[in-house]
Design a protein around this motif. Structure first.
Motif, short mmCIF file in Angstrom:
data_model
loop_
_atom_site.label_atom_id
_atom_site.label_comp_id
_atom_site.label_asym_id
_atom_site.label_seq_id
_atom_site.Cartn_x
_atom_site.Cartn_y
_atom_site.Cartn_z
N ASP A 107 0.67 -1.20 -0.01
CA ASP A 107 -0.02 0.02 -0.04
C ASP A 107 0.86 1.33 -0.01
N CYS A 108 2.31 1.00 0.43
CA CYS A 108 2.94 2.21 0.38
C CYS A 108 3.02 3.18 -0.76
N PRO A 109 3.38 2.55 -1.90
CA PRO A 109 3.41 3.49 -3.09
C PRO A 109 2.30 4.21 -3.37
N ASN A 110 0.98 3.98 -3.13
CA ASN A 110 -0.21 4.92 -3.12
C ASN A 110 -0.05 5.73 -2.19
N GLN A 111 0.38 5.59 -0.80
CA GLN A 111 -0.04 6.50 0.31
C GLN A 111 1.37 7.62 -0.04
#
Length: 134
Positions: A107-111
């Motif tokens: 989920d980190c890239p979107n966040q």
């Protein structure tokens, strides 16, 4: 017996005065506690963004985002109706577990993309103009 009655009257008067002073002080303290407003959604969101920056970003990104976040709070971008020092204290207190906000590393890239967009938006608000790309 007259002396006993005088002492009894003094004790009763002292107790009455003590009770009235305590009664006056309690509502005043309760009033100051109630004057601190509950946290706003924006304050909780700011706290969450700081946690996401720490969980997903590099140490340099986290440090930079934290610095910019504090500047946004100081500028009144998070909550205009309260003093910045109170807002900063509330934001620090509202930090949640990073695993609640970001379930997995996927989920980190979107966040991080959202945080970078937020940084761009705040930069435009701070400077008051948009930067042209060449």
């Amino acid at each position: 017996m007259e002396f006993g009655q005088v002492m009894k009257a003094r004790i009763e008067l002292g107790a009455l005065l003590s009770a009235s002073v305590i009664g006056i002080c309690v509502p005043a303290e309760a009033q100051t506690r109630q004057s601190s407003a509950p946290p706003t959604v924006a304050e909780q969101q700011e706290a969450d963004w700081r946690v996401i920056a720490a969980r997903c970003g590099t140490p340099a990104f986290e440090k930079g985002f934290y610095k910019e976040s504090r500047a946004a709070v100081a500028a009144g971008l998070v909550n205009k109706n309260r003093p910045p020092a109170e807002v900063e204290k509330t934001v620090e207190a509202l930090r949640r577990s990073p695993f609640v906000l970001v379930a997995s590393n996927a989920d980190c890239p979107n966040q991080l993309a959202q945080l970078r967009e937020l940084q761009k938006t705040r930069k435009v608000v701070r400077t008051g103009r948009t930067q042209q790309r060449r």
